[in-house]
Design a protein around this motif. Structure first.
Motif, short mmCIF file in Angstrom:
data_model
loop_
_atom_site.label_atom_id
_atom_site.label_comp_id
_atom_site.label_asym_id
_atom_site.label_seq_id
_atom_site.Cartn_x
_atom_site.Cartn_y
_atom_site.Cartn_z
N ILE A 114 -0.91 -38.10 -83.85
CA ILE A 114 -2.30 -37.91 -84.27
C ILE A 114 -2.33 -37.73 -85.77
O ILE A 114 -1.69 -36.83 -86.31
N ALA A 115 -3.07 -38.60 -86.44
CA ALA A 115 -3.24 -38.50 -87.89
C ALA A 115 -4.16 -37.34 -88.21
O ALA A 115 -5.18 -37.14 -87.55
N ASP A 134 -2.07 -42.74 -82.47
CA ASP A 134 -2.93 -42.81 -81.29
C ASP A 134 -4.34 -42.30 -81.54
O ASP A 134 -5.26 -42.64 -80.79
N ALA A 135 -4.50 -41.46 -82.54
CA ALA A 135 -5.81 -40.86 -82.81
C ALA A 135 -5.85 -40.41 -84.26
O ALA A 135 -4.82 -40.35 -84.94
N HIS A 136 -7.04 -40.06 -84.71
CA HIS A 136 -7.28 -39.68 -86.10
C HIS A 136 -8.21 -38.48 -86.10
O HIS A 136 -9.29 -38.54 -85.52
N VAL A 137 -7.80 -37.39 -86.75
CA VAL A 137 -8.63 -36.19 -86.86
C VAL A 137 -8.82 -35.89 -88.33
O VAL A 137 -7.86 -35.79 -89.09
N GLN A 147 -8.75 -30.17 -80.22
CA GLN A 147 -8.50 -29.88 -78.81
C GLN A 147 -8.92 -31.06 -77.93
O GLN A 147 -8.16 -31.48 -77.06
N GLU A 148 -10.08 -31.61 -78.18
CA GLU A 148 -10.55 -32.76 -77.40
C GLU A 148 -9.63 -33.97 -77.59
O GLU A 148 -9.28 -34.67 -76.64
N THR A 149 -9.19 -34.18 -78.83
CA THR A 149 -8.29 -35.30 -79.14
C THR A 149 -6.96 -35.11 -78.43
O THR A 149 -6.42 -36.06 -77.84
#
Length: 159
Positions: A114-115, A134-137, A147-149
């Motif tokens: 996760i970025a 996989d994801a970006h925050v 938390q949702e990510t």
């Protein structure tokens, strides 16, 4: 190099989210272990404490090269996800993620990465995806978003 320890009952006061009374929502990441790549000591400490409040343990590394080395030296299944800053010295988050994905480690293809970055434009999100994340925050980290990510990416990793 920072490390956070697994939270023990009564150590911290996580947010009150336990509508069902079973305690699971109070520490949603109990038993989870994260590798955190973050060069800013204050950001790393804040993130570590937040993860600890949610029941997780983590290992913090100050640059991408240290994070890759730690990941490669870890036994398969050690980490549930990697939380990766983008702008770091020695090796940035994109390079570190590519190195993890191309490493041949048993978890290299499946571990969620996760970025975490202040750069939240569409091209930054695309660059993260192109690097194998996989994801970006966006920073500053909103714990509800993180938390949702994590729920989403950890669910995909287990399925």
């Amino acid at each position: 190099e920072l490390e956070c320890e697994e939270a023990q009952p009564g150590d911290a006061h996580p947010p009150e989210r336990d509508a069902g009374g079973d305690g699971a929502a109070r520490q949603p990441f109990a038993g989870r272990r994260f590798l955190v790549a973050e060069d800013n000591a204050i950001n790393a400490e804040i993130l570590s404490e937040l993860l600890l409040m949610y029941g997780a343990s983590c290992d913090v590394r100050g640059d991408g090269a240290q994070a890759v080395r730690t990941f490669l030296e870890a036994a398969p299944g050690t980490y549930d996800a990697v939380l990766m800053d983008i702008q770091m010295p020695v090796m940035n988050g994109y390079e570190a993620t590519r190195a993890i994905r191309e490493s041949g480690h048993a978890d290299a293809a499946r571990i969620p990465v996760i970025a975490m970055t202040a750069n939240a434009f569409a091209e930054d999100i695309q660059a993260s995806a192109d690097a194998g994340m996989d994801a970006h925050v966006a920073k500053p980290i909103d714990m509800d978003v993180l938390q949702e990510t994590l729920y989403h990416t950890l669910g995909n990793a287990e399925g």
